[in-house]
Design a protein around this motif. Structure first.
Motif, mmCIF file in Angstrom:
data_model
loop_
_atom_site.group_PDB
_atom_site.id
_atom_site.type_symbol
_atom_site.label_atom_id
_atom_site.label_comp_id
_atom_site.label_asym_id
_atom_site.label_seq_id
_atom_site.Cartn_x
_atom_site.Cartn_y
_atom_site.Cartn_z
ATOM 1 N N ASN A 1 -32.747 31.996 -16.404
ATOM 2 C CA ASN A 1 -32.780 30.628 -16.890
ATOM 3 C C ASN A 1 -33.020 30.648 -18.390
ATOM 4 O O ASN A 1 -33.991 31.218 -18.861
ATOM 5 C CB ASN A 1 -33.886 29.831 -16.195
ATOM 6 C CG ASN A 1 -34.004 28.421 -16.741
ATOM 7 O OD1 ASN A 1 -34.963 28.097 -17.428
ATOM 8 N ND2 ASN A 1 -33.023 27.587 -16.448
ATOM 9 N N THR A 30 -19.955 22.007 -20.874
ATOM 10 C CA THR A 30 -19.081 23.053 -20.352
ATOM 11 C C THR A 30 -17.940 23.299 -21.327
ATOM 12 O O THR A 30 -17.666 22.476 -22.205
ATOM 13 C CB THR A 30 -18.507 22.638 -18.988
ATOM 14 O OG1 THR A 30 -17.777 21.407 -19.156
ATOM 15 C CG2 THR A 30 -19.613 22.428 -17.965
ATOM 16 N N THR A 36 -30.958 25.488 -11.431
ATOM 17 C CA THR A 36 -31.466 24.821 -10.228
ATOM 18 C C THR A 36 -32.284 23.607 -10.642
ATOM 19 O O THR A 36 -33.182 23.718 -11.492
ATOM 20 C CB THR A 36 -32.374 25.782 -9.429
ATOM 21 O OG1 THR A 36 -31.627 26.950 -9.086
ATOM 22 C CG2 THR A 36 -32.906 25.123 -8.167
ATOM 23 N N ARG A 67 -31.884 23.143 -18.159
ATOM 24 C CA ARG A 67 -30.749 22.831 -17.296
ATOM 25 C C ARG A 67 -29.610 23.834 -17.407
ATOM 26 O O ARG A 67 -28.484 23.533 -17.003
ATOM 27 C CB ARG A 67 -30.240 21.415 -17.605
ATOM 28 C CG ARG A 67 -31.271 20.347 -17.230
ATOM 29 C CD ARG A 67 -30.680 18.964 -17.202
ATOM 30 N NE ARG A 67 -31.620 18.006 -16.656
ATOM 31 C CZ ARG A 67 -31.396 16.704 -16.533
ATOM 32 N NH1 ARG A 67 -30.234 16.207 -16.923
ATOM 33 N NH2 ARG A 67 -32.304 15.903 -16.033
ATOM 34 N N MET A 68 -29.904 25.011 -17.932
ATOM 35 C CA MET A 68 -28.844 26.013 -18.066
ATOM 36 C C MET A 68 -29.345 27.406 -17.698
ATOM 37 O O MET A 68 -30.292 27.919 -18.296
ATOM 38 C CB MET A 68 -28.280 26.041 -19.489
ATOM 39 C CG MET A 68 -27.097 26.997 -19.652
ATOM 40 S SD MET A 68 -26.409 27.037 -21.329
ATOM 41 C CE MET A 68 -27.595 28.082 -22.171
ATOM 42 N N ASN A 109 -16.651 28.372 -19.146
ATOM 43 C CA ASN A 109 -18.051 28.393 -19.591
ATOM 44 C C ASN A 109 -18.466 29.765 -20.146
ATOM 45 O O ASN A 109 -19.599 30.214 -19.956
ATOM 46 C CB ASN A 109 -18.990 27.968 -18.467
ATOM 47 C CG ASN A 109 -18.748 26.546 -18.028
ATOM 48 O OD1 ASN A 109 -18.524 25.660 -18.866
ATOM 49 N ND2 ASN A 109 -18.734 26.307 -16.727
ATOM 50 N N GLU A 169 -28.321 18.526 -21.641
ATOM 51 C CA GLU A 169 -27.321 19.423 -21.056
ATOM 52 C C GLU A 169 -26.638 20.238 -22.154
ATOM 53 O O GLU A 169 -26.569 19.830 -23.311
ATOM 54 C CB GLU A 169 -26.245 18.604 -20.322
ATOM 55 C CG GLU A 169 -26.771 17.674 -19.241
ATOM 56 C CD GLU A 169 -27.103 18.406 -17.957
ATOM 57 O OE1 GLU A 169 -26.785 19.616 -17.860
ATOM 58 O OE2 GLU A 169 -27.678 17.783 -17.047
ATOM 59 N N LYS A 219 -22.170 30.576 -18.689
ATOM 60 C CA LYS A 219 -23.122 29.475 -18.526
ATOM 61 C C LYS A 219 -23.022 28.868 -17.121
ATOM 62 O O LYS A 219 -21.926 28.689 -16.588
ATOM 63 C CB LYS A 219 -22.853 28.390 -19.573
ATOM 64 C CG LYS A 219 -22.988 28.879 -21.010
ATOM 65 C CD LYS A 219 -22.768 27.771 -22.023
ATOM 66 C CE LYS A 219 -21.355 27.242 -22.023
ATOM 67 N NZ LYS A 219 -21.100 26.277 -23.105
ATOM 68 N N HIS A 220 -24.176 28.538 -16.550
ATOM 69 C CA HIS A 220 -24.233 27.937 -15.217
ATOM 70 C C HIS A 220 -25.271 26.824 -15.196
ATOM 71 O O HIS A 220 -26.225 26.827 -15.987
ATOM 72 C CB HIS A 220 -24.615 28.988 -14.167
ATOM 73 C CG HIS A 220 -23.612 30.088 -14.004
ATOM 74 N ND1 HIS A 220 -22.571 30.007 -13.122
ATOM 75 C CD2 HIS A 220 -23.485 31.284 -14.635
ATOM 76 C CE1 HIS A 220 -21.841 31.121 -13.201
ATOM 77 N NE2 HIS A 220 -22.372 31.905 -14.121
ATOM 78 N N GLN A 221 -25.083 25.898 -14.270
ATOM 79 C CA GLN A 221 -26.082 24.856 -14.061
ATOM 80 C C GLN A 221 -27.341 25.481 -13.482
ATOM 81 O O GLN A 221 -27.290 26.269 -12.544
ATOM 82 C CB GLN A 221 -25.553 23.793 -13.103
ATOM 83 C CG GLN A 221 -24.614 22.778 -13.739
ATOM 84 C CD GLN A 221 -25.344 21.823 -14.672
ATOM 85 O OE1 GLN A 221 -26.450 21.364 -14.370
ATOM 86 N NE2 GLN A 221 -24.724 21.514 -15.801
#
Length: 943
Positions: A345, A270, A298, A349-350, A462, A267, A294-296
């Motif tokens: 992407n 954040t 899918t 994971r980011m 983030n 990961e 930054k985002h999670q």
């Protein structure tokens, strides 16, 4: 009369034609995206996955990949850099191919290292490939699979080979350490702050590279190169069922690793408060501002139809915002040099929403504010319905083009889709499914939905903000506080919605008076037709089926920049680069782009040293538009002084700091030295940009792109010659004819007449010596001489890999290239260039010279010659199925009076090249050539 519709977000007016045409039932969004039905997939008992697909482009060729779900992110600290090191070791001995056996075996069949045999390592993956492997010999197919088999589990990892490779890795590190690369690495430490991604840059820690114990890399190989983390991907012109059976048989016995380590996915933490960094480097050549949200990402298991639809939405929004940036850049004093925006992407994971611009040094905060204001405007007011419809139309057009080429997809492109499917569960449903899905999904995507989703991308937390710039006296950079202040200012700023201006008139309002074809003949060797139009223009049409929906275009005439005085050269040299920014006819660049939305067509002018003309391409259905554009570039070019000033300002800002880049300094030194400091050698720098003149550009363009009787037009692709005739007569036959017969001028720019040495030193942050050597002299221009010079190039390249890279560990790679020219005079040039450790520079330079002498004193190695001959024939066979090859061959026929050889004649010539013939040729031209040597060394002490 020019009619412009002004459409704001609140307007009810929408372009509905596309939506009406596409109105079909959309697929269920909670369903999975199916796998391409044309690929055979499976997983063996040991966990190894495979993808096998029959494909016929290129003909009689196949590509073999082994994809490892393993990268630098899995290294321990004492292994930092060994994932990449291990990639190198795959070419230094395996169970069935000891030593350099992989390369030695494949190169016997023309499969060349670097071009066809390659690999890469990133933080999360490592991929090896053998591309364009001939499929006519089953033993070669079996051997290619055996190479993948050995890469999977049977690398030799011999201690001596490991030690020999340390120097190569060290030199790769040295070559890649430019100023711009260093700031990129520092920027990544901020983007990934607190994560292992911030600690791994793939190439690794030199202390580890130079000193690790052999067991450490063998442990990494054992732990991570294992069947449950591997996929075999094979795509090509073969029996897929048979290849699948071979994979099952050959790979099933590879043992699964017992008690395997968990393959972690890391990961990126954040951050509540913005992470802000200002990064400088003395050799950085640009000022860049980036803001990343930054985002999670899918989760891999959730990449279903809803995810697929989300990709469409993010791509639509990103393309709209980039178009808005480009509009800003066409006007007045453009606020920045270029802009980029996209949601994508970045790591497993980011995801990130990334806005980036390259700035002018005299208005850094102003440029940032301008870019952020455009992003905020889109966020606050949303996208306009009309620009969304255009984005949809463009997206669907691109997909339709791919669909029409579905039987001509390249092996490596397909392999890439299956690779992404294995690594990150990215959908790979096949082009047929994607085209149908897009037709059904796009109509349901509304401006309101796009706007709602985009609003979630810009967040208060983030956030990572970076400013990267050169270290330069007098350059004032904003502080971190000022960067945060401008972000806050824009959020509170009063803004107006974007206004979409659209010109509704046609490109050509009234058809021009057509000319006629007055003469027809056949070019039998090329399988082409030659037409002479009533205005004197020559038109060559060659119909091919290499691509289903592609037509390539080129038009050329003699003259070029050679006809202009030195004072005009800066403007003449960039006229063609500026012309597209002016637009055409009544359309500026922005309105022309909007008009051509949904069309797969491109036409651009060029003005070279000896020739000028147009080049471009189109789909079958847009062929008439291609002809219209070509007609307009001759008959109704547009000259926009505001666009000129805007682009000139951007160019000036772009080159302002290029002098900080040591590689640019070296290239300029080579240019000046190799032309004996001729006054016509114009460097791309601030002085050149300052000399650009709008009226000179206008005069040069109107002088060069004129007179159809002096031009030859070439069309190659899936073109119906009879259907094309009336359109060609209309749009090309109507171009003005002034019966001007002209040619290029020999301006006297030439190599130095005697051996010339330019050795200089420069301050460097990462010390390296860069060496460039030119050999040059007179030669008669013949096809045989050209081929023989290329043969010498291949042989030397092979020797330099073996000796300088592998034996000495002295350089990451030695570039070797050559040319035999007919115009403006018959001469040859052989060039060699490489980077190295300053301590090794003199020794390696000596090897460069000695290997050339060895060609005719010690003689050519027969194995090397046979490999080169195989590669010549294989490469020619592949080229014969490429439209680009035929365009260039036809061009050479008319410019050089150079008749192309038939395949059987070419192969006979190549096979007739003996060891003695090469040695005699090398002695004649390389025993006592005139040479130019440029060497750049560091002033500072070697690290």
């Amino acid at each position: 009369m020019k009619l412009i519709r002004r459409i704001c977000l609140g307007s009810a007016l929408m372009l509905s034609s596309t939506s009406m045409l596409l109105a079909q039932k959309a697929p269920a969004l909670d369903g999975n995206v199916p796998m391409d039905p044309k690929v055979r997939t499976g997983k063996l008992a040991n966990g190894l996955s495979y993808y096998v697909r029959h494909n016929e482009e290129p003909k009689d060729r196949a590509s073999f990949y082994i994809v490892q779900n393993v990268g630098a992110i899995l290294e321990n600290d004492n292994q930092n850099g060994l994932a990449h090191f291990l990639e190198h070791m795959a070419f230094n001995g395996t169970k069935n191919f000891p030593g350099k056996g992989v390369l030695n075996y494949l190169e016997k069949y023309g499969v060349a290292f670097g071009r066809n045999i390659n690999a890469y390592t990133s933080t999360d993956e490592t991929v090896y490939n053998l591309s364009d492997v001939p499929t006519s010999n089953e033993n070669v197919l079996d051997s290619a699979l055996l190479v993948l088999h050995d890469w999977s589990n049977y690398l030799s990892l011999d201690g001596k080979e490991i030690d020999n490779e340390r120097g190569v890795i060290h030199e790769e590190w040295r070559t890649r350490r430019s100023g711009n690369n260093r700031v990129r690495l520092e920027k990544n430490k901020l983007i990934y702050k607190g994560s292992k991604y911030a600690e791994r840059d793939v190439i690794g820690d030199l202390n580890v590279i130079d000193n690790f114990d052999h067991k450490v890399i063998r442990d990494f190989y054992h732990d991570w190169y294992r069947t449950d983390l591997q996929a075999i991907v094979v795509v090509g012109d073969f029996d897929a069922e048979k290849i699948e059976a071979k994979i099952k048989k050959m790979f099933a016995h590879i043992p699964a690793v017992e008690n395997p380590k968990t393959r972690k996915y890391f990961e990126v933490p954040t951050n509540k408060e913005p992470i802000v960094g200002i990064i400088t480097d003395p050799e950085a050549s640009r000022i860049n501002f980036d803001i990343i949200y930054k985002h999670q990402a899918t989760p891999l298991a959730e990449k279903n139809m809803a995810y697929y639809r989300g990709l469409l939405i993010s791509d639509l929004h990103s393309s709209i915002l980039r178009n808005r940036f480009n509009e800003l850049l066409q006007k007045g004093n453009a606020p920045f040099i270029n802009g980029f925006a996209a949601y994508y992407n970045r790591e497993v994971r980011m995801d990130v929403y990334h806005n980036s611009i390259t700035l002018k040094e005299d208005n850094i905060l102003g440029g940032i504010e301008s870019m952020l204001s455009e992003t905020e405007k889109a966020n606050r007011f949303g996208v306009v319905a009309t620009e969304l419809e255009r984005a949809k139309k463009a997206m669907l057009s691109r997909m339709e083009k791919q669909y029409k080429e579905r039987n001509k997809q390249n092996n490596d492109r397909l392999a890439g889709e299956y690779q992404r499917n294995f690594l990150s569960n990215e959908p790979a449903p096949g082009i047929e499914f994607e085209f149908e899905a897009m037709k059904k999904l796009l109509p349901g995507i509304t401006a309101e939905e796009v706007n709602a989703i985009a609003k979630t991308w810009i967040t208060d937390d983030n956030v990572v903000i970076t400013l990267t710039a050169p270290e330069k006296e007098g350059l004032k950079l904003p502080s971190k506080e000022e960067l945060l202040a401008v972000v806050t200012k824009v959020k509170q700023k009063k803004l107006k919605p974007y206004v979409d201006e659209v010109i509704t008139e046609p490109l050509i309002a009234e058809l021009p008076k057509a000319g006629k074809i007055v003469k027809e003949s056949n070019l039998d060797v090329y399988g082409a037709k030659e037409w002479t139009l009533s205005n004197g223009a020559k038109v060559i049409v060659k119909t091919t089926d290499f691509m289903e929906n592609q037509i390539l275009f080129q038009a050329f005439s003699e003259g070029g920049q050679s006809l202009y005085d030195i004072k005009d050269l800066p403007s003449a040299g960039l006229t063609a680069g500026f012309a597209p920014s002016f637009g055409i006819g009544n359309f500026d660049q922005t309105s022309l782009k909007k008009l051509l939305t949904g069309k797969e067509v491109r036409v651009s002018p060029y003005i070279g040293e000896l020739t000028e003309g147009l080049s471009g391409n189109s789909s079958i259905q847009d062929f008439e538009t291609l002809l219209q554009l070509a007609h307009m570039y001759f008959e109704n070019p547009r000259f926009d002084e505001e666009a000129f000033n805007a682009l000139k300002g951007r160019y000036r800002a772009f080159v302002a700091n290029m002098g900080a880049d040591v590689n640019k300094v070296f290239r300029d030194s080579v240019s000046l030295t190799s032309t004996d400091h001729n006054a016509r050698t114009i460097l791309f720098d601030t002085k050149m940009i300052d000399q650009l003149d709008f009226e000179t550009m206008k005069r040069v363009y109107k002088d060069r792109i004129a007179d159809a009787s002096d031009f030859t037009f070439i069309f190659v692709g899936n073109i119906d010659a009879e259907k094309a005739k009336p359109m060609i007569e209309t749009y090309l036959g109507s171009i003005k004819d002034i019966d001007r017969k002209e040619t290029w001028k020999d301006t006297g720019v030439n190599f130095p007449k005697k051996d010339t040495y330019n050795h200089f030193s420069r301050e460097m942050k990462t010390p390296k010596t860069t060496i460039h050597i030119d050999f040059h002299g007179d030669i008669k221009y013949t096809k045989e001489n050209s081929i023989m010079m290329d043969m010498v190039t291949k042989l030397l390249s092979k020797r330099y890999i073996d000796v300088i890279r592998e034996k000495e560990g002295g350089s990451y790679g030695v570039g070797v290239w050559a040319s035999v020219d007919k115009f403006p005079r018959q001469e040859y040039k052989l060039s060699i260039q490489f980077d190295t450790d300053p301590a090794k520079a003199d020794k390696l330079k000596g090897i460069v010279y000695s290997e050339i002498q060895d060609l005719f004193t010690k003689g050519v190695k027969l194995d090397d010659l046979n490999e080169a001959k195989k590669n010549f024939i294989k490469e020619r066979q592949e080229n014969l199925r490429k439209n680009t090859y035929w365009v260039n061959a036809i061009n050479k026929h008319y410019t050089y009076n150079d008749l192309m050889m038939k395949p059987e004649v070419f192969e006979k010539m190549i096979n007739s090249i003996s060891k003695e013939k090469v040695e005699k040729f090398a002695k004649k031209y390389l025993a006592k050539p005139t040479k130019t040597e440029v060497v750049m060394s560091p002033k500072n002490k070697e690290i």
